[in-house]
Write a protein that holds these residues in place. Structure first.
Motif, PDB file in Angstrom:
ATOM      1  N   UNK A 229       0.954  -1.255  -0.106  1.00  0.00           N
ATOM      2  CA  UNK A 229      -0.156  -0.075   0.025  1.00  0.00           C
ATOM      3  C   UNK A 229       0.804   1.225  -0.004  1.00  0.00           C
ATOM      4  N   UNK A 230       2.045   1.312   0.696  1.00  0.00           N
ATOM      5  CA  UNK A 230       3.073   2.390   0.719  1.00  0.00           C
ATOM      6  C   UNK A 230       4.370   1.940   0.053  1.00  0.00           C
ATOM      7  N   UNK A 231       4.572   1.807  -1.205  1.00  0.00           N
ATOM      8  CA  UNK A 231       5.674   1.323  -1.801  1.00  0.00           C
ATOM      9  C   UNK A 231       7.017   1.627  -1.327  1.00  0.00           C
TER      10      UNK A 231
ATOM     11  N   UNK B   3      -5.515   5.221  -5.427  1.00  0.00           N
ATOM     12  CA  UNK B   3      -5.302   5.526  -6.831  1.00  0.00           C
ATOM     13  C   UNK B   3      -5.707   7.187  -7.115  1.00  0.00           C
ATOM     14  N   UNK B   4      -6.718   7.654  -6.518  1.00  0.00           N
ATOM     15  CA  UNK B   4      -7.292   8.884  -6.814  1.00  0.00           C
ATOM     16  C   UNK B   4      -6.249  10.190  -6.234  1.00  0.00           C
ATOM     17  N   UNK B   5      -5.369   9.772  -5.343  1.00  0.00           N
ATOM     18  CA  UNK B   5      -4.375  10.404  -4.774  1.00  0.00           C
ATOM     19  C   UNK B   5      -4.854  10.998  -3.324  1.00  0.00           C
ATOM     20  N   UNK B   6      -6.053  10.461  -2.700  1.00  0.00           N
ATOM     21  CA  UNK B   6      -6.457  10.677  -1.400  1.00  0.00           C
ATOM     22  C   UNK B   6      -5.412   9.966  -0.483  1.00  0.00           C
ATOM     23  N   UNK B   7      -5.006  10.693   0.465  1.00  0.00           N
ATOM     24  CA  UNK B   7      -4.050  10.071   1.515  1.00  0.00           C
ATOM     25  C   UNK B   7      -4.658   9.454   2.763  1.00  0.00           C
ATOM     26  N   UNK B   8      -3.714   8.517   3.309  1.00  0.00           N
ATOM     27  CA  UNK B   8      -4.190   8.142   4.551  1.00  0.00           C
ATOM     28  C   UNK B   8      -2.973   7.569   5.413  1.00  0.00           C
ATOM     29  N   UNK B   9      -2.883   7.474   6.585  1.00  0.00           N
ATOM     30  CA  UNK B   9      -1.760   7.091   7.469  1.00  0.00           C
ATOM     31  C   UNK B   9      -2.195   5.550   7.831  1.00  0.00           C
ATOM     32  N   UNK B  10      -1.285   4.665   7.470  1.00  0.00           N
ATOM     33  CA  UNK B  10      -1.472   3.226   7.799  1.00  0.00           C
ATOM     34  C   UNK B  10      -0.403   2.878   8.843  1.00  0.00           C
ATOM     35  N   UNK B  11      -1.032   1.838  10.044  1.00  0.00           N
ATOM     36  CA  UNK B  11      -0.451   1.919  11.238  1.00  0.00           C
ATOM     37  C   UNK B  11      -0.158   0.169  11.007  1.00  0.00           C
ATOM     38  N   UNK B  12       1.174  -0.134  11.037  1.00  0.00           N
ATOM     39  CA  UNK B  12       1.512  -1.638  11.101  1.00  0.00           C
ATOM     40  C   UNK B  12       1.850  -1.972  12.506  1.00  0.00           C
TER      41      UNK B  12
ATOM     42  N   UNK C 264      -6.976 -11.073  -0.867  1.00  0.00           N
ATOM     43  CA  UNK C 264      -5.804 -10.299  -1.558  1.00  0.00           C
ATOM     44  C   UNK C 264      -4.731 -11.508  -1.601  1.00  0.00           C
ATOM     45  N   UNK C 265      -3.504 -10.715  -2.013  1.00  0.00           N
ATOM     46  CA  UNK C 265      -2.341 -11.266  -2.014  1.00  0.00           C
ATOM     47  C   UNK C 265      -1.460  -9.917  -1.819  1.00  0.00           C
ATOM     48  N   UNK C 266      -0.884  -9.997  -0.443  1.00  0.00           N
ATOM     49  CA  UNK C 266       0.012  -8.871  -0.229  1.00  0.00           C
ATOM     50  C   UNK C 266       1.205  -8.845  -0.729  1.00  0.00           C
ATOM     51  N   UNK C 267       1.745  -9.873  -1.289  1.00  0.00           N
ATOM     52  CA  UNK C 267       2.897 -10.420  -1.875  1.00  0.00           C
ATOM     53  C   UNK C 267       3.916 -10.888  -1.079  1.00  0.00           C
ATOM     54  N   UNK C 268       4.584 -10.324  -0.294  1.00  0.00           N
ATOM     55  CA  UNK C 268       5.554 -11.005   0.450  1.00  0.00           C
ATOM     56  C   UNK C 268       6.649 -11.315  -0.395  1.00  0.00           C
ATOM     57  N   UNK C 269       7.592 -12.244   0.161  1.00  0.00           N
ATOM     58  CA  UNK C 269       8.741 -12.542  -0.577  1.00  0.00           C
ATOM     59  C   UNK C 269       8.829 -14.081  -0.934  1.00  0.00           C
ATOM     60  N   UNK C 270       9.481 -14.665  -1.970  1.00  0.00           N
ATOM     61  CA  UNK C 270       9.539 -16.188  -2.225  1.00  0.00           C
ATOM     62  C   UNK C 270      11.165 -16.358  -2.661  1.00  0.00           C
ATOM     63  N   UNK C 271      11.518 -17.496  -2.154  1.00  0.00           N
ATOM     64  CA  UNK C 271      12.942 -18.036  -2.591  1.00  0.00           C
ATOM     65  C   UNK C 271      12.789 -18.991  -3.706  1.00  0.00           C
ATOM     66  N   UNK C 272      13.625 -18.916  -4.657  1.00  0.00           N
ATOM     67  CA  UNK C 272      13.609 -19.667  -5.686  1.00  0.00           C
ATOM     68  C   UNK C 272      15.347 -20.178  -6.008  1.00  0.00           C
ATOM     69  N   UNK C 273      15.548 -20.992  -6.888  1.00  0.00           N
ATOM     70  CA  UNK C 273      16.668 -21.557  -6.960  1.00  0.00           C
ATOM     71  C   UNK C 273      16.955 -21.117  -8.414  1.00  0.00           C
ATOM     72  N   UNK C 274      18.166 -20.279  -8.850  1.00  0.00           N
ATOM     73  CA  UNK C 274      18.406 -20.042  -9.943  1.00  0.00           C
ATOM     74  C   UNK C 274      19.648 -20.621 -10.667  1.00  0.00           C
ATOM     75  N   UNK C 275      19.487 -20.965 -12.168  1.00  0.00           N
ATOM     76  CA  UNK C 275      20.467 -21.762 -12.637  1.00  0.00           C
ATOM     77  C   UNK C 275      21.487 -20.635 -13.233  1.00  0.00           C
ATOM     78  N   UNK C 276      22.796 -20.894 -12.914  1.00  0.00           N
ATOM     79  CA  UNK C 276      23.604 -19.936 -13.341  1.00  0.00           C
ATOM     80  C   UNK C 276      24.445 -20.451 -14.539  1.00  0.00           C
TER      81      UNK C 276
END
Ligand SMILES: Nc1nc2c(ncn2[C@@H]2O[C@H](COP(=O)(O)OP(=O)(O)OP(=O)(O)O)[C@@H](O)[C@H]2O)c(=O)[nH]1
Ligand SMILES: [Mg+2]
Length: 486
Positions: A134-136, A160-169, A257-269
């Motif tokens: 929400x707050x990149x 998206x319309x530009x209205x602001x808000x304060x998010x509390x984690x 929703x999917x907030x995202x989060x991170x994921x690990x994967x194996x990359x071939x070099x």
């Protein structure tokens, strides 16, 4: 459905049922002779039909009369009476800093006129990840380990319309040993205009309780199923249906929703080896943005009243807790003072029976002091009655008191070395301590001088030879005796 209407339905259903039963009975009587002549299979069919009718009638009755939990709004005190109570506590030496700060924050946010939205939920449900979505630009830590967020953080977000808000984690709830963090989260949720309640599956009992707790404070709520990427469409819809049912009348909207989060994967070099890489999942939070937009449409001003009520209701509870604690501490001081006087009185009494006179006066003083502390009005007659009853209790319980005192003499060698009269003095310390504690507990709970209740508690306490209490009383006795000798 209103109670009257339900009663009317019940009466109608009863009448219908009675009519059915009478009709059936009459019919059965009329048919009785012919019934016997009928073939057996016909008799069974007829009986079954009647049974089905009776069962249907009973289930309608149950549906109409089944108990329902009614939501009662929490008491909201007016600001001035709350400030007065906090002032009184301050005068009595209680630490009221946090309560005063809460009132200050209430005003600060009102003046700022910004919309505050708090995230809330169990640990690792993805609150910090959602803040990031929400707050990149926010620097927020999220981690697979529960209990990553330890304090409340505020971040600027925008629609998206530009209205602001304060998010509390906020810190997640249900972390083992994380009660203090949980309190921070609850307090922050009450300060917000709206709350996003995150979960990552079906609600368990404590999550449902939390949600209801927020609703009881009148919080506008969104129930959000995060990590939707982990479910198939069918599973997700089933979960949403279940969550909708669990939060009926509580949440303004239920969505996934999917907030995202991170994921690990194996990359071939290129050289054939692999490396583990972490990457951010793409968030999918469109339904949440829309629901949040709707929920906060009235703006800070439009939502302020409900927010203020929630904060004041929360403060009412916190002030009540502090009042009870301050009073309990004061009661303990009073009890200790009278127990000490009783020891001194017991040691000083030389004429046979004179200690009873002294102790009667002390018991009256103790009762009056405690009643005054708890704001309970008692007449002299009531006090006299209570002291008489306590004396009766003591007469029957004196052998127990002496046994406990005797054991204490052995258990705390310091006592035994003080010589004659100490057993007697310690017994009185035990009696006054028990009487004071019993009375204080009864007054706190009942807000009146309930002799039976206080006497029952007194009996229990006299027989309770708990270690720490006896140790404190032994120390008190030793002190009093030494003071007398000096
Ligand atoms: N699959 C999936 N994982 C997610 C999603 N959102 C968050 N996560 C993961 O969930 C874990 C916890 O995320 P956090 O954002 O730290 O959760 P939190 O609720 O802030 O946790 P606490 O601060 O401990 O209460 C992390 O490993 C995230 O990568 C999501 O949408 N899908
Ligand atoms: Mg977190």
């Amino acid at each position: 459905m209103s109670r009257r209407l339900r009663l009317l339905f019940t009466a109608l259903a009863l009448a219908a049922l009675l009519w059915l039963l009478f009709a059936a009975a009459e019919r059965a009587l009329a048919l009785a002779q012919r019934f016997l002549a009928l073939p057996e299979w016909l008799q069974w069919t007829l009986g079954s039909v009647l049974l089905v009718f009776a069962a249907a009638g009973l289930s309608v009755l149950w549906w109409l009369l089944r108990p329902r939990r009614r939501r009662r709004p929490l008491p909201v005190p007016d600001r001035s009476s709350l400030e007065q109570r906090i002032g009184q506590l301050r005068e009595r030496g209680a630490d009221t800093g946090a309560l005063a700060a809460e009132l200050g924050e209430l005003d600060r946010r009102r003046v700022s006129a910004r919309v505050y939205v708090a995230l809330f939920g169990e640990i690792s449900t993805g609150k910090s990840s959602l803040i990031r979505a929400l707050a990149p630009h926010a620097q927020v830590a999220s981690d697979a380990r529960g209990g990553t967020t330890r304090e409340v953080g505020h971040y600027d977000g925008a629609f998206p319309d530009g209205r602001t808000l304060v998010l509390a984690d906020v810190p997640g709830s249900r972390e083992a040993g994380g009660e203090a963090h949980e309190t921070l989260a609850c307090e922050e949720a009450l300060r917000a205009h709206a709350v996003i309640y995150l979960c990552a599956g079906d609600l368990n009992r404590s999550q449902a309780d939390e949600l209801r707790w927020l609703a009881d404070f009148g919080k506008p709520l969104l129930l959000v199923l995060n990590k939707a990427d982990q479910w198939t469409a069918v599973e997700r819809d089933k979960l949403l249906a279940r969550l909708t049912q669990q939060s009926r009348g509580i949440a303004s909207a239920v969505l996934a929703i999917s907030a995202g989060g991170s994921e690990r994967y194996q990359r071939q070099l290129a050289d054939g080896s692999t490396e583990s890489v972490e990457r951010q999942r793409k968030p999918a939070i469109e339904p949440l943005l829309q629901a949040l937009d709707r929920l906060t449409a009235p703006g800070a001003e439009g939502l302020e009243n409900r927010r203020e009520n929630a904060v004041l209701a929360g403060l009412h509870q916190r002030t009540g807790t502090l009042e009870a604690r301050t009073r309990a501490e004061e009661a303990e001081r009073i009890v200790r003072k009278y127990a000490r006087r009783a020891i001194v009185g017991a040691l000083a009494a030389v004429a046979p029976g004179s200690d009873l006179v002294i102790q009667g006066v002390l018991a009256t003083g103790l009762t009056r002091a405690l009643a005054e502390l708890y704001g309970v009005k008692v007449s002299d007659v009531q006090i006299e009655d209570f002291v008489q009853q306590a004396k009766l209790t003591l007469r029957t319980g004196s052998s127990i008191v002496l046994a406990v005192a005797g054991n204490a003499l052995k258990a705390f060698p310091g006592l035994g070395t003080l010589g004659g009269g100490v057993l007697h003095a310690f017994a009185y310390a035990l009696i006054f301590d028990s009487m004071g504690r019993a009375l204080a507990a009864s007054l706190a709970e009942r807000q009146s001088l309930d002799q039976d209740d206080a006497s029952a508690r007194l009996k229990e306490l006299l027989a309770d030879a708990g270690g720490t209490r006896l140790r404190q009383l032994a120390a008190l006795t030793i002190d009093a005796v030494r003071d007398r000798v000096d």
